[in-house]
Write a protein that holds these residues in place. Structure first.
Motif, mmCIF file in Angstrom:
data_model
loop_
_atom_site.group_PDB
_atom_site.id
_atom_site.type_symbol
_atom_site.label_atom_id
_atom_site.label_comp_id
_atom_site.label_asym_id
_atom_site.label_seq_id
_atom_site.Cartn_x
_atom_site.Cartn_y
_atom_site.Cartn_z
ATOM 1 N N PRO A 1 0.827 -1.203 0.000
ATOM 2 C CA PRO A 1 0.000 0.000 0.000
ATOM 3 C C PRO A 1 0.865 1.258 0.000
ATOM 4 O O PRO A 1 1.838 1.350 0.751
ATOM 5 N N THR A 2 0.516 2.199 -0.858
ATOM 6 C CA THR A 2 1.230 3.472 -0.909
ATOM 7 C C THR A 2 0.527 4.464 0.020
ATOM 8 O O THR A 2 -0.583 4.207 0.485
ATOM 9 N N ALA A 3 1.188 5.585 0.213
ATOM 10 C CA ALA A 3 0.569 6.651 1.016
ATOM 11 C C ALA A 3 -0.752 7.082 0.373
ATOM 12 O O ALA A 3 -1.741 7.356 1.058
ATOM 13 N N GLU A 4 -0.787 7.099 -0.961
ATOM 14 C CA GLU A 4 -2.028 7.473 -1.667
ATOM 15 C C GLU A 4 -3.129 6.441 -1.419
ATOM 16 O O GLU A 4 -4.282 6.800 -1.224
ATOM 17 N N ASP A 5 -2.745 5.155 -1.475
ATOM 18 C CA ASP A 5 -3.748 4.104 -1.192
ATOM 19 C C ASP A 5 -4.353 4.317 0.186
ATOM 20 O O ASP A 5 -5.568 4.269 0.370
ATOM 21 N N ARG A 6 -3.471 4.520 1.138
ATOM 22 C CA ARG A 6 -3.950 4.646 2.520
ATOM 23 C C ARG A 6 -4.809 5.895 2.694
ATOM 24 O O ARG A 6 -5.819 5.871 3.390
ATOM 25 N N ALA A 7 -4.390 6.968 2.013
ATOM 26 C CA ALA A 7 -5.186 8.200 2.098
ATOM 27 C C ALA A 7 -6.551 7.998 1.439
ATOM 28 O O ALA A 7 -7.571 8.464 1.937
ATOM 29 N N PHE A 8 -6.572 7.264 0.314
ATOM 30 C CA PHE A 8 -7.861 7.013 -0.336
ATOM 31 C C PHE A 8 -8.769 6.166 0.569
ATOM 32 O O PHE A 8 -9.937 6.510 0.780
ATOM 33 N N VAL A 9 -8.232 5.092 1.107
ATOM 34 C CA VAL A 9 -9.061 4.245 1.975
ATOM 35 C C VAL A 9 -9.541 5.064 3.175
ATOM 36 O O VAL A 9 -10.714 5.008 3.552
ATOM 37 N N ALA A 10 -8.640 5.870 3.731
ATOM 38 C CA ALA A 10 -9.029 6.712 4.870
ATOM 39 C C ALA A 10 -10.161 7.664 4.489
ATOM 40 O O ALA A 10 -11.065 7.930 5.281
ATOM 41 N N SER A 11 -10.126 8.142 3.242
ATOM 42 C CA SER A 11 -11.150 9.109 2.813
ATOM 43 C C SER A 11 -12.545 8.476 2.756
ATOM 44 O O SER A 11 -13.545 9.178 2.791
ATOM 45 N N LEU A 12 -12.598 7.154 2.654
ATOM 46 C CA LEU A 12 -13.902 6.467 2.607
ATOM 47 C C LEU A 12 -14.488 6.242 3.995
ATOM 48 O O LEU A 12 -15.672 5.946 4.133
ATOM 49 N N MET A 13 -13.620 6.339 4.997
ATOM 50 C CA MET A 13 -14.060 5.968 6.339
ATOM 51 C C MET A 13 -14.941 7.066 6.914
ATOM 52 O O MET A 13 -14.517 8.199 7.080
ATOM 53 N N GLY A 14 -16.193 6.734 7.164
ATOM 54 C CA GLY A 14 -17.119 7.684 7.778
ATOM 55 C C GLY A 14 -18.095 6.867 8.588
ATOM 56 O O GLY A 14 -18.352 5.716 8.286
ATOM 57 N N ARG A 15 -18.618 7.465 9.606
ATOM 58 C CA ARG A 15 -19.410 6.689 10.541
ATOM 59 C C ARG A 15 -20.845 6.492 10.023
ATOM 60 O O ARG A 15 -21.499 7.454 9.633
ATOM 61 N N VAL A 16 -21.302 5.266 10.019
ATOM 62 C CA VAL A 16 -22.692 4.970 9.667
ATOM 63 C C VAL A 16 -23.357 4.382 10.908
ATOM 64 O O VAL A 16 -22.926 3.344 11.413
ATOM 65 N N VAL A 17 -24.378 5.073 11.411
ATOM 66 C CA VAL A 17 -24.930 4.668 12.716
ATOM 67 C C VAL A 17 -26.352 4.102 12.642
ATOM 68 O O VAL A 17 -26.813 3.472 13.581
ATOM 69 N N GLU A 18 -27.041 4.317 11.537
ATOM 70 C CA GLU A 18 -28.434 3.864 11.445
ATOM 71 C C GLU A 18 -28.490 2.351 11.298
ATOM 72 O O GLU A 18 -27.792 1.800 10.437
ATOM 73 N N PRO A 19 -29.338 1.661 12.086
ATOM 74 C CA PRO A 19 -29.397 0.196 11.970
ATOM 75 C C PRO A 19 -29.731 -0.217 10.534
ATOM 76 O O PRO A 19 -30.600 0.386 9.902
ATOM 77 N N GLY A 20 -29.013 -1.225 10.047
ATOM 78 C CA GLY A 20 -29.316 -1.747 8.712
ATOM 79 C C GLY A 20 -28.711 -0.959 7.566
ATOM 80 O O GLY A 20 -28.798 -1.365 6.416
ATOM 81 N N LYS A 21 -28.077 0.180 7.854
ATOM 82 C CA LYS A 21 -27.410 0.961 6.799
ATOM 83 C C LYS A 21 -25.916 0.626 6.775
ATOM 84 O O LYS A 21 -25.319 0.374 7.820
ATOM 85 N N PHE A 22 -25.333 0.640 5.565
ATOM 86 C CA PHE A 22 -23.917 0.301 5.413
ATOM 87 C C PHE A 22 -23.222 1.348 4.567
ATOM 88 O O PHE A 22 -23.841 1.935 3.665
ATOM 89 N N ALA A 23 -21.953 1.587 4.860
ATOM 90 C CA ALA A 23 -21.169 2.514 4.046
ATOM 91 C C ALA A 23 -21.133 1.992 2.607
ATOM 92 O O ALA A 23 -21.249 0.787 2.363
ATOM 93 N N ASN A 24 -20.928 2.911 1.687
ATOM 94 C CA ASN A 24 -20.980 2.581 0.260
ATOM 95 C C ASN A 24 -19.929 1.564 -0.172
ATOM 96 O O ASN A 24 -20.124 0.830 -1.131
ATOM 97 N N TRP A 25 -18.816 1.490 0.553
ATOM 98 C CA TRP A 25 -17.673 0.682 0.085
ATOM 99 C C TRP A 25 -17.741 -0.778 0.549
ATOM 100 O O TRP A 25 -16.855 -1.574 0.254
ATOM 101 N N ILE A 26 -18.807 -1.120 1.271
ATOM 102 C CA ILE A 26 -18.869 -2.489 1.803
ATOM 103 C C ILE A 26 -20.296 -3.026 1.675
ATOM 104 O O ILE A 26 -21.273 -2.298 1.906
ATOM 105 N N ALA A 27 -20.421 -4.291 1.295
ATOM 106 C CA ALA A 27 -21.748 -4.915 1.174
ATOM 107 C C ALA A 27 -22.241 -5.326 2.559
ATOM 108 O O ALA A 27 -21.441 -5.586 3.459
ATOM 109 N N PRO A 28 -23.567 -5.405 2.749
ATOM 110 C CA PRO A 28 -24.080 -5.912 4.036
ATOM 111 C C PRO A 28 -23.705 -7.378 4.203
ATOM 112 O O PRO A 28 -23.415 -8.064 3.216
#
Ligand SMILES: [Fe+2]
Ligand SMILES: [Fe+2]
Length: 475
Positions: free
Chosen positions: A430-457
């Motif tokens: 992983p490059t610094a860019e890879d890690r920065a990109f993955v980090a940019s996707l990380m956001g908190r999803v708190v509603e039951p049954g909802k999932f972040a866009n980058w991961i399937a339920p």
């Protein structure tokens, strides 16, 4: 023996109340543990009600009871598998003798070191993962993270019990030191290097729980063979908890792949830039994360030749993976094993005494086991109708311990020059860019049954609850 006494301050199935001195010493350690948990455990989550499983007995039906609890009120306790009547030592120089119920003087220092090293990894991973709750992709995932965290805390308890009960004053000092070292600390780091790395994002977390918790499984399996019976019984019970950790890793990476493949099919592209623009993690990035976590983790097994490994085995402290299922003399004197090294710019095999190569034996067993999940990930890509495949890098790739330390080898196993390594490393790790990109996707999803866009339920929920169950109550 298997019922757990919850009326005690420290839940246990080891008759703790019969040994007042020990009980008092552990009750003295307990508030320090809770202090550590508050300082170094999951950040900002101490007041959440989390749907967690707790052991209520160690038999197969009863060891997991689910309920919403606040993590600081989790019933951390001391649990051991039931004793096996007349258990004998089944490998090494003492083969056939009775298993030890106490620590033989001559093995005391080595056993203490083994227990401390294992114990140190448990709180280390809690520390490494402490920020992840702030960016969980769903309630389901948040709950799984916290489940793993509280169980790693319990694994620390398991090792601390052994230190307190069997190692007297130096055991108590070691137990205190386990709360003083911290992952990544400059002055007082954790013992093993992989446990001082950060777990900065959820892709890293899933890779860590797939690969590095699996290292835990193999170490625990080797200790479950130990002639020191309390260690064997303790680690056997820890293994029941470990299985879930690896499940979280395997299914987590699998769900990331599933989501990526969905978007690849929707957009009819494998262009990483387009996939990233669509908010999913491209397969080459997943491959680089895999390469990193696999290589860092196989270093944990130690140097390929080790006189300590020979001593630990011959003296009965630590067996091989599935020692009991093997058909050899379980003494291994005069036997050989092949290790890898570089000669004249080539990787070559060299036969060395097997007793000295037992780290390598365990590493090779680990590699066989970890390849299985990667094949299952590939099945997901295949099912999506895509030709891409993930691979496990060569054993010699990116190694930092033993005869392969510092040798530059490609993921395919070709020895490369320093300049080729420098030119290609961005494709392999992983490059610094890879890690920065993955980090940019990380956001908190708190509603039951909802999932972040980058991961399937997930396919199903925990303990037969629906996927949209309220796994965490934020209060
Ligand atoms: Fe653990
Ligand atoms: Fe674990």
């Amino acid at each position: 023996m298997s019922a757990i006494n919850y009326s005690d301050k420290i839940p246990n199935n080891v008759n703790l109340s019969e040994d007042r001195t020990l009980q008092r010493a552990l009750e003295h350690w307990q508030p320090n543990y809770l202090e550590w948990w508050k300082d170094m455990g999951p950040e900002g989550a101490q007041s959440f009600d989390v749907y967690l499983r707790t052991a209520v007995s160690v038999d197969p039906q009863g060891w997991a009871q689910f309920d919403h609890v606040k993590m600081p009120e989790y019933r951390w306790g001391i649990f051991m598998n039931p004793a096996e009547q007349g258990r004998k030592i089944h490998f090494g120089d003492h083969i056939g003798e009775d298993a030890w119920q106490d620590v033989p003087g001559e093995h005391r220092a080595n056993l203490r070191r083994i227990i401390v090293t294992q114990g140190d990894t448990e709180p280390a991973s809690v520390e490494q993962q402490r920020h992840l709750g702030l960016t969980a992709p769903s309630q389901y995932d948040l709950r799984n993270l916290f489940q793993i965290n509280v169980e790693e805390g319990r694994h620390l308890w398991a090792m601390v019990y052994l230190l307190h009960k069997y190692f007297g004053r130096d055991g108590r000092e070691e137990a205190d030191a386990l709360l003083q070292r911290n992952s990544g600390s400059q002055d007082n780091p954790r013992i093993l290097e992989a446990f001082n790395e950060e777990t900065p994002d959820w892709l890293s977390f899933f890779m860590f729980t797939y690969f590095t918790d699996r290292d835990g499984k193999f170490q625990l399996c080797a200790l479950a063979e130990s002639a020191f019976d309390p260690l064997a019984r303790t680690t056997k019970f820890m293994l029941t908890e470990e299985a879930h950790h690896m499940f979280v890793g395997e299914s987590g990476v699998g769900r990331v792949i599933t989501r990526t493949c969905q978007v690849m099919n929707e957009l009819k592209t494998d262009d990483p830039a387009k996939l990233r623009a669509a908010g999913v993690i491209d397969l080459p990035t997943i491959q680089r994360y895999l390469n990193f976590h696999f290589s860092v983790t196989i270093d944990l097994f130690g140097a390929d030749q080790s006189s300590n490994a020979a001593t630990f085995y011959s003296s009965g402290l630590k067996g091989r993976y599935e020692e009991g299922k093997r058909n050899d003399d379980h003494v291994l004197k005069g036997q050989t094993y092949k290790i890898l090294e570089v000669q004249g710019g080539q990787l070559v095999e060299r036969e060395v005494p097997m007793l000295n190569a037992l780290n390598e034996v365990l590493r090779d067993d680990y590699i066989k086991d970890s390849v299985g999940g990667v094949e299952r990930w590939n099945k997901l890509i295949e099912k999506a109708g895509l030709p891409h495949r993930l691979t496990v890098p060569h054993k010699a790739f990116h190694r930092n311990i033993g005869s392969l330390a510092g040798v530059k080898v490609s993921p395919e196993g070709r020895v490369v020059s320093e300049s080729e390594w420098q030119a290609k490393v961005g494709e392999w790790l992983p490059t610094a860019e890879d890690r920065a990109f993955v980090a940019s996707l990380m956001g908190r999803v708190v509603e039951p049954g909802k999932f972040a866009n980058w991961i399937a339920p997930p396919v199903m929920g925990i303990n037969r609850q629906p996927v949209n169950f309220e796994y965490v109550r934020f209060s």
